[in-house]
Scaffold this motif. Structure first.
Motif, PDB file in Angstrom:
ATOM      1  N   VAL A 211       0.826  -1.208   0.000  1.00  0.00           N
ATOM      2  CA  VAL A 211       0.000   0.000   0.000  1.00  0.00           C
ATOM      3  C   VAL A 211       0.863   1.261   0.000  1.00  0.00           C
ATOM      4  CG1 VAL A 211      -1.695   1.310   1.342  1.00  0.00           C
ATOM      5  CG2 VAL A 211      -1.932  -1.148   1.108  1.00  0.00           C
ATOM      6  N   GLY A 212       1.974   1.237   0.753  1.00  0.00           N
ATOM      7  CA  GLY A 212       2.812   2.430   0.888  1.00  0.00           C
ATOM      8  C   GLY A 212       3.813   2.604  -0.230  1.00  0.00           C
ATOM      9  N   PRO A 213       4.997   1.980  -0.117  1.00  0.00           N
ATOM     10  CA  PRO A 213       6.028   2.188  -1.143  1.00  0.00           C
ATOM     11  C   PRO A 213       5.637   1.751  -2.546  1.00  0.00           C
ATOM     12  CG  PRO A 213       6.999   1.285   0.837  1.00  0.00           C
ATOM     13  CD  PRO A 213       5.515   1.269   1.041  1.00  0.00           C
ATOM     14  N   LEU A 214       4.879   0.677  -2.681  1.00  0.00           N
ATOM     15  CA  LEU A 214       4.500   0.225  -4.015  1.00  0.00           C
ATOM     16  C   LEU A 214       3.163   0.804  -4.477  1.00  0.00           C
ATOM     17  CD1 LEU A 214       5.528  -3.523  -4.222  1.00  0.00           C
ATOM     18  CD2 LEU A 214       6.685  -1.523  -5.119  1.00  0.00           C
ATOM     19  N   GLY A 215       2.420   1.390  -3.564  1.00  0.00           N
ATOM     20  CA  GLY A 215       1.118   1.953  -3.915  1.00  0.00           C
ATOM     21  C   GLY A 215       1.265   3.276  -4.642  1.00  0.00           C
ATOM     22  N   LYS A 216       0.231   3.647  -5.361  1.00  0.00           N
ATOM     23  CA  LYS A 216       0.270   4.937  -6.053  1.00  0.00           C
ATOM     24  C   LYS A 216      -0.125   6.039  -5.087  1.00  0.00           C
ATOM     25  CE  LYS A 216      -4.308   4.320  -7.916  1.00  0.00           C
ATOM     26  NZ  LYS A 216      -5.139   4.319  -9.051  1.00  0.00           N
ATOM     27  N   ALA A 217       0.381   7.215  -5.310  1.00  0.00           N
ATOM     28  CA  ALA A 217       0.103   8.347  -4.436  1.00  0.00           C
ATOM     29  C   ALA A 217      -1.345   8.792  -4.611  1.00  0.00           C
ATOM     30  CB  ALA A 217       1.042   9.493  -4.742  1.00  0.00           C
TER      31      ALA A 217
END
Length: 129
Positions: free
Chosen positions: A121-127
């Motif tokens: 969710v965080g580093p690989l997730g989109k902003a």
């Protein structure tokens, strides 16, 4: 909302073991500076969970960084624990029907699931903020 519950469950369950490591009540705990890193990680995970209730996906970054600190406590400790379990298994002293065999592994399993979820969710997730 399910992510926040997962993060809180992982942080609270790990807090019990890390606290036992700080007070030297956990025989497989790593040496002194690592339990303090684990406590810092738990605080970050709890802050990330509280932040997630307000902001959403940006909380996963806090949780992920906190989980990395927690893994600094768990990786050496679990090496000791699993080595001891292997030795007990080879000597025939390990009872797989007893709950105390699996109970020490529950917090690291929850931490693993929370780390993977926070990473996705965080580093690989989109902003999205």
């Amino acid at each position: 909302m399910a992510d926040i519950i997962l993060y809180i469950l992982a942080a609270v369950s790990c807090a019990v073991q890390v606290y036992q490591g700080v007070t030297h009540g956990l025989w497989w705990a790593p040496p002194d500076p690592l339990p303090m890193a684990g406590l810092a990680g738990i605080l970050l995970m709890l802050l990330g969970s509280a932040w997630g209730a307000v902001k959403g996906s940006s909380a996963a970054w806090f949780v992920f960084v906190g989980a990395i600190f927690c893994w600094a406590f768990y990786v050496p400790g679990l090496g000791n624990l699993l080595g001891s379990m292997r030795q007990s298994l080879m000597e025939g002293r390990l009872n797989f029907g007893a709950l105390d065999v699996y109970l020490p592994l529950l917090p690291p399993i929850l931490l693993l699931i929370a780390t993977i979820k926070a990473f996705l969710v965080g580093p690989l997730g989109k902003a999205s903020d």
